[in-house]
Design an enzyme around this catalytic site. Structure first.
Site, PDB file in Angstrom:
ATOM      1  N   ARG B  51       9.057  32.289  47.296  1.00 49.17           N
ATOM      2  CA  ARG B  51       9.213  32.504  48.733  1.00 49.17           C
ATOM      3  C   ARG B  51       8.559  31.377  49.523  1.00 49.17           C
ATOM      4  O   ARG B  51       7.671  30.705  49.026  1.00 49.17           O
ATOM      5  CB  ARG B  51       8.488  33.765  49.177  1.00 49.17           C
ATOM      6  N   ASP B  53       6.898  31.139  53.669  1.00 46.59           N
ATOM      7  CA  ASP B  53       6.566  31.968  54.832  1.00 46.59           C
ATOM      8  C   ASP B  53       7.329  31.531  56.087  1.00 46.59           C
ATOM      9  O   ASP B  53       7.921  30.458  56.117  1.00 46.59           O
ATOM     10  CB  ASP B  53       5.066  31.845  55.129  1.00 46.59           C
ATOM     11  N   TYR B 111       4.689  20.153  46.937  1.00 47.73           N
ATOM     12  CA  TYR B 111       4.662  20.473  48.361  1.00 47.73           C
ATOM     13  C   TYR B 111       4.109  19.277  49.126  1.00 47.73           C
ATOM     14  O   TYR B 111       3.356  18.467  48.573  1.00 47.73           O
ATOM     15  CB  TYR B 111       3.722  21.663  48.634  1.00 47.73           C
ATOM     16  N   ARG B 199      -1.693  25.980  51.774  1.00 45.96           N
ATOM     17  CA  ARG B 199      -2.229  25.962  53.140  1.00 45.96           C
ATOM     18  C   ARG B 199      -3.754  26.140  53.158  1.00 45.96           C
ATOM     19  O   ARG B 199      -4.434  25.566  54.018  1.00 45.96           O
ATOM     20  CB  ARG B 199      -1.541  27.033  53.985  1.00 45.96           C
TER      21      ARG B 199
END
Lengths: 246, 246
Positions: B51, B53, B111, B199
């Site tokens: 997933r 966000d 990422y 994050r």
């Protein structure tokens, strides 16, 4: 009373254009709303170098306004940016002579029009470039067509038929094409531009680039002084007002 | 029945994340809606590598799904892109073995996290980079802190406290920092990432970069296995899922 000049940038995606209109979100009304709060309810009118349409962007629009506040220009910029929505930013601010006028003193403007020739357009470019779905124009043909436009001409054929000005003579200083990876940019500078003029030039030169019309037809289009002769108006979201010269 | 694998990109700004949720606009539900129409009402379920966000972007998310349609993969891509909203694009599509699984077969991920250190953030970057209002971190300190994270560790301190998995051991292969003009990018590769892990790492290393905590404190944070010890979770709109390795 002082007059301030500001260079501003905005992402046109979520605005109904620059100019204030009742009930619409516009660049002018968002800035005036913040200035009015800063002036404790007194309406502060701002003046721009010219309007931009819905979805058209600016990286170097210029405005001016008068203020009774004595905040230094740099702090004024910070205060405005703190209250403006993030799709409008004040890039630079300075105090100018009280007779400076953002529109009447403008000596020329530079616009940029962006096409994206990637086969699949990145989602991040959808509001910022016009997608050609992999189609690449012959830029040398576009340059040949553009050569007819450079100079001083009556641009009646290259503005919206409804344009409410009598004198449609303008001077285009230059039209250049640049590749940035798969993006083709048209950079156009001139003394001033009529309503939709850059977008009609972009749309017409695009048609030259893909072989739909001849480069030399541009000469006939100018001479015809008839909007019907030119090509389609290219979409707004490829257009950027980049610089205003004073 | 054939299985198709697709590399997709999306601008996370206007999605309530990747995963389908009743009444919300999500990446999964938008793609499934189009596939269901293509399959004359039969619900087609898609499976992603993981997933993302709300407001998190992807330039290289991977999905798979099964189809009864015999359209070649390249045409399938074109047909899907023609019907999908412009903030999701299928970049590449290919037929894969029926036992390929986008999530379970993923060997690693890359990422990217973007900060924009311009003093005034361009309106065009507001949804795509995290603004630091001119503040520039000491990247060498961030690199020193990152060195403690690279390797195989229990990352309990670097995931949301509610993360519903027992095994929080993951391997980070590399964390690199790159300047792109005024943008600082953190590029992180690893075997897999826990909920909010990138994050929280970005937020904690940022605090190291601005001198709010010491680089060597990262070692203590890892050992504590306590989310409270790490820094704040950096905002979602700076994050991009860039590549999934198989």
């Amino acid at each position: 009373m002082r007059r301030l000049k500001a260079i501003i940038s905005y992402d046109g995606t979520h605005f109904s254009g620059y100019q204030a209109q009742p009930g619409k979100r516009t660049v002018q009304s968002e800035i005036e709303k913040v200035l009015t709060v800063m002036h404790k309810g007194e309406h502060i009118r701002i003046f721009a170098s010219g309007r931009t349409d819905a979805r058209v962007h600016a990286t170097g629009q210029v405005i001016h306004f008068d203020t009774t506040l004595s905040i230094p220009a740099e702090n004024y910029k910070v205060a405005l940016n703190a209250q403006l929505p993030a799709d409008i930013r004040i890039l630079d601010m300075e105090e100018v002579s009280p007779d400076f006028h953002a529109r009447f003193d403008a000596k020329g403007k530079r616009y940029r029009y962006k096409w994206n020739c990637d086969e699949v357009q990145s989602p991040f470019k959808r509001n910022y470039t016009v997608e050609t779905r992999g189609r690449k124009p012959d830029v040398s043909k576009m340059e040949n067509g553009a050569a007819y436009l450079v100079g001083t001409h009556d641009f009646t054929s290259f503005c919206a038929a409804s344009t409410p000005v009598d004198d449609k003579v303008r001077t285009i200083y230059s039209i250049d094409f640049e590749w940035h990876d798969q993006e083709l940019h048209m950079v156009i500078e001139g003394s001033g531009f009529l309503y939709n003029m850059v977008r009609i030039i972009a749309g017409t030169l695009w048609e030259v680039g893909i072989g739909k019309r001849e480069a030399k037809s541009i000469k006939d289009i100018i001479e015809a002084k008839n909007r019907e002769m030119a090509g389609t108006t290219a979409p707004p979201h490829g257009l950027y007002l980049e610089k205003v010269y004073y």
